[in-house]
Scaffold this motif. Structure first.
Motif, PDB file in Angstrom:
ATOM      1  N   ARG A 159      44.808  38.981  37.589  1.00 54.86           N
ATOM      2  CA  ARG A 159      45.680  38.987  38.754  1.00 54.86           C
ATOM      3  C   ARG A 159      44.889  38.880  40.052  1.00 54.86           C
ATOM      4  NH1 ARG A 159      48.929  44.355  37.323  1.00 54.86           N
ATOM      5  NH2 ARG A 159      46.771  44.869  36.772  1.00 54.86           N
ATOM      6  N   LEU A 160      43.701  39.467  40.061  1.00 55.98           N
ATOM      7  CA  LEU A 160      42.851  39.373  41.253  1.00 55.98           C
ATOM      8  C   LEU A 160      42.343  37.947  41.431  1.00 55.98           C
ATOM      9  CD1 LEU A 160      40.774  42.676  40.903  1.00 55.98           C
ATOM     10  CD2 LEU A 160      42.737  42.237  42.396  1.00 55.98           C
ATOM     11  N   TYR A 161      42.016  37.311  40.307  1.00 50.79           N
ATOM     12  CA  TYR A 161      41.572  35.913  40.375  1.00 50.79           C
ATOM     13  C   TYR A 161      42.699  35.035  40.924  1.00 50.79           C
ATOM     14  CZ  TYR A 161      39.511  31.457  38.965  1.00 50.79           C
ATOM     15  OH  TYR A 161      39.001  30.178  38.966  1.00 50.79           O
ATOM     16  N   ASN A 162      43.909  35.289  40.472  1.00 52.51           N
ATOM     17  CA  ASN A 162      45.055  34.514  40.962  1.00 52.51           C
ATOM     18  C   ASN A 162      45.264  34.719  42.463  1.00 52.51           C
ATOM     19  OD1 ASN A 162      45.465  33.690  38.322  1.00 52.51           O
ATOM     20  ND2 ASN A 162      47.071  35.202  37.914  1.00 52.51           N
ATOM     21  N   GLN A 163      45.085  35.949  42.927  1.00 50.98           N
ATOM     22  CA  GLN A 163      45.214  36.224  44.357  1.00 50.98           C
ATOM     23  C   GLN A 163      44.101  35.538  45.144  1.00 50.98           C
ATOM     24  OE1 GLN A 163      46.090  40.430  45.444  1.00 50.98           O
ATOM     25  NE2 GLN A 163      46.398  40.742  43.245  1.00 50.98           N
ATOM     26  N   LEU A 164      42.909  35.495  44.572  1.00 53.32           N
ATOM     27  CA  LEU A 164      41.792  34.829  45.230  1.00 53.32           C
ATOM     28  C   LEU A 164      42.081  33.340  45.420  1.00 53.32           C
ATOM     29  CD1 LEU A 164      38.845  35.041  46.302  1.00 53.32           C
ATOM     30  CD2 LEU A 164      38.087  34.492  43.966  1.00 53.32           C
ATOM     31  N   GLN A 165      42.761  32.739  44.447  1.00 57.98           N
ATOM     32  CA  GLN A 165      43.113  31.327  44.539  1.00 57.98           C
ATOM     33  C   GLN A 165      44.007  31.021  45.740  1.00 57.98           C
ATOM     34  OE1 GLN A 165      44.580  30.775  40.401  1.00 57.98           O
ATOM     35  NE2 GLN A 165      43.047  29.139  40.259  1.00 57.98           N
ATOM     36  N   ASN A 166      44.721  32.024  46.202  1.00 56.03           N
ATOM     37  CA  ASN A 166      45.567  31.831  47.380  1.00 56.03           C
ATOM     38  C   ASN A 166      44.765  31.874  48.679  1.00 56.03           C
ATOM     39  OD1 ASN A 166      47.945  31.693  45.839  1.00 56.03           O
ATOM     40  ND2 ASN A 166      48.122  33.922  45.785  1.00 56.03           N
ATOM     41  N   LEU A 167      43.520  32.312  48.585  1.00 53.33           N
ATOM     42  CA  LEU A 167      42.677  32.449  49.778  1.00 53.33           C
ATOM     43  C   LEU A 167      41.684  31.303  49.935  1.00 53.33           C
ATOM     44  CD1 LEU A 167      41.809  36.269  49.485  1.00 53.33           C
ATOM     45  CD2 LEU A 167      43.589  35.210  50.893  1.00 53.33           C
ATOM     46  N   VAL A 168      41.151  30.810  48.816  1.00 51.72           N
ATOM     47  CA  VAL A 168      40.104  29.783  48.846  1.00 51.72           C
ATOM     48  C   VAL A 168      40.245  28.859  47.646  1.00 51.72           C
ATOM     49  CG1 VAL A 168      38.325  31.054  50.149  1.00 51.72           C
ATOM     50  CG2 VAL A 168      38.560  31.396  47.671  1.00 51.72           C
ATOM     51  N   THR A 169      39.574  27.715  47.731  1.00 55.78           N
ATOM     52  CA  THR A 169      39.447  26.817  46.575  1.00 55.78           C
ATOM     53  C   THR A 169      38.264  27.286  45.750  1.00 55.78           C
ATOM     54  OG1 THR A 169      40.355  24.956  47.825  1.00 55.78           O
ATOM     55  CG2 THR A 169      39.086  24.437  45.829  1.00 55.78           C
ATOM     56  N   ILE A 170      38.474  27.514  44.463  1.00 57.56           N
ATOM     57  CA  ILE A 170      37.454  28.161  43.635  1.00 57.56           C
ATOM     58  C   ILE A 170      36.735  27.156  42.738  1.00 57.56           C
ATOM     59  CG2 ILE A 170      36.996  29.940  41.915  1.00 57.56           C
ATOM     60  CD1 ILE A 170      39.557  31.340  42.806  1.00 57.56           C
ATOM     61  N   PHE A 171      35.402  27.214  42.768  1.00 64.83           N
ATOM     62  CA  PHE A 171      34.572  26.551  41.770  1.00 64.83           C
ATOM     63  C   PHE A 171      34.108  27.648  40.809  1.00 64.83           C
ATOM     64  CE2 PHE A 171      30.113  25.860  40.465  1.00 64.83           C
ATOM     65  CZ  PHE A 171      30.281  24.754  39.641  1.00 64.83           C
ATOM     66  N   LYS A 172      34.511  27.534  39.541  1.00 64.84           N
ATOM     67  CA  LYS A 172      34.204  28.576  38.565  1.00 64.84           C
ATOM     68  C   LYS A 172      33.115  28.114  37.608  1.00 64.84           C
ATOM     69  CE  LYS A 172      36.456  31.802  35.375  1.00 64.84           C
ATOM     70  NZ  LYS A 172      37.754  32.211  34.763  1.00 64.84           N
ATOM     71  N   ILE A 173      32.074  28.910  37.492  1.00 63.91           N
ATOM     72  CA  ILE A 173      30.970  28.579  36.595  1.00 63.91           C
ATOM     73  C   ILE A 173      31.394  28.829  35.152  1.00 63.91           C
ATOM     74  CG2 ILE A 173      28.655  29.279  35.869  1.00 63.91           C
ATOM     75  CD1 ILE A 173      28.031  29.803  38.799  1.00 63.91           C
TER      76      ILE A 173
END
Length: 243
Positions: free
Chosen positions: A61-75
C-alpha cells in the motif's frame, strides 16, 4: 535530481541524488515513509522520479501511495545491468546488484572490485576488470553473531558490538566481543587476501551499517563508502534511462 529509496532488512533510507552526489539523506520507517518522502519532495520540488530498491519487507500500500507522488524505476531482474551477470542463480538480491553498480561507477575499469557490505549479513561481491560479475559469499553479520551466541546458549549475554583493544578476552563479555569482532575482521582480511591473489590490482570497497566499526579493526587498504548502495541505485537508474 531523483529520489533514491533503499528498503533494507533493518532500515529504510531515502536520499536526494544528483550527478552521483548525495544532496540529502536520512533513515525512515514504514510508519513515516510517505510523510518523509513527501517532505523530501517538498524540499526538492524538481524531483519527479524515484529509483526504488527493495530487499526487506515493505507494505504494498505504501508503494502504491508512492506511485501517486513520483514515477518509479524499480530495480529487479528485468532491468539492464552495466555489467555481465555470471551468477548461476536467479535469486541474486537487488541490493547486491546495486552495490556492484555503485562500485562500477567508482572503479577504474581495468582494476575490478571486491565489494564488502557489512550489514545484517556480510556479502562479498566480485567483479573482474572486464566487468564480469562472478558472485562472492554471504556470511552472518555482527548482530547475527551476537544474537546466535545469546540465543543458542544457556548463559551467554546479548551484547552490542564495540571495538576491541585486545584479541585476548579476559572476561565473558570481552571474550564474546573478541570472538565476534576479531572473528569477522579476520574473515574479511582473509577474503581480501584471497581475492588479491586472484587479482593483484583489485579495488576494495567496504560499506554497510557496521562498516565504520569494522574499518577501525582492519589493516588492509580499502575505500570506505557509506553511500555505495544509494549511488548504485542511482547508477542503475541512469544506465537504464540512457538506453
Amino acid at each position: 535530481m531523483i529520489l533514491v529509496i533503499d528498503i533494507g532488512n533493518t532500515s529504510i533510507k531515502l536520499a536526494a541524488v544528483e550527478d552521483y552526489k548525495i544532496i540529502s539523506h536520512h533513515r525512515t520507517t514504514q510508519q513515516n515513509f510517505i510523510e518523509d518522502c513527501t517532505s523530501l519532495l517538498n524540499q526538492f520540488k524538481q524531483i519527479k522520479n524515484a529509483a526504488f530498491c527493495q530487499v526487506g519487507k515493505f507494505d504494498q500500500r505504501l508503494y502504491n501511495q508512492l506511485q501517486n507522488l513520483v514515477t518509479i524505476f524499480k530495480i529487479g531482474n528485468t532491468i539492464k545491468l552495466p555489467f555481465k551477470n555470471l551468477y548461476q542463480s536467479t535469486t541474486l538480491g537487488n541490493d547486491r546488484l546495486a552495490l556492484v553498480a555503485g562500485a562500477i561507477s567508482k572503479t577504474k575499469y581495468d582494476k575490478g572490485a571486491l565489494i564488502i557490505d557489512a550489514g545484517t549479513c556480510v556479502t562479498y561481491d566480485y567483479i573482474d576488470p572486464s566487468l564480469n560479475y562472478h558472485g562472492g559469499a554471504i556470511s552472518p553479520g555482527l548482530r547475527l553473531r551476537y544474537e546466535s551466541l545469546h540465543n543458542f546458549t544457556a548463559n551467554l549475554p546479548l551484547l552490542t558490538a564495540q571495538t576491541i583493544e585486545s584479541f585476548i578476552g579476559d572476561s565473558t563479555q570481552s571474550s564474546i566481543h573478541s570472538g565476534v569482532i576479531n572473528g569477522l575482521t579476520q574473515e574479511i582480511e582473509g577474503c581480501i587476501r584471497q581475492y588479491r591473489k586472484k587479482n593483484k590490482g583489485i579495488q576494495i570497497f567496504i560499506t554497510g551499517g557496521d562498516a565504520q566499526l569494522l574499518s577501525t579493526q582492519l589493516k588492509s587498504r580499502f575505500f570506505a563508502t557509506p553511500f555505495l548502495m544509494l549511488i548504485g541505485i542511482y547508477h542503475l537508474y541512469q544506465f537504464n534511462k540512457n538506453l
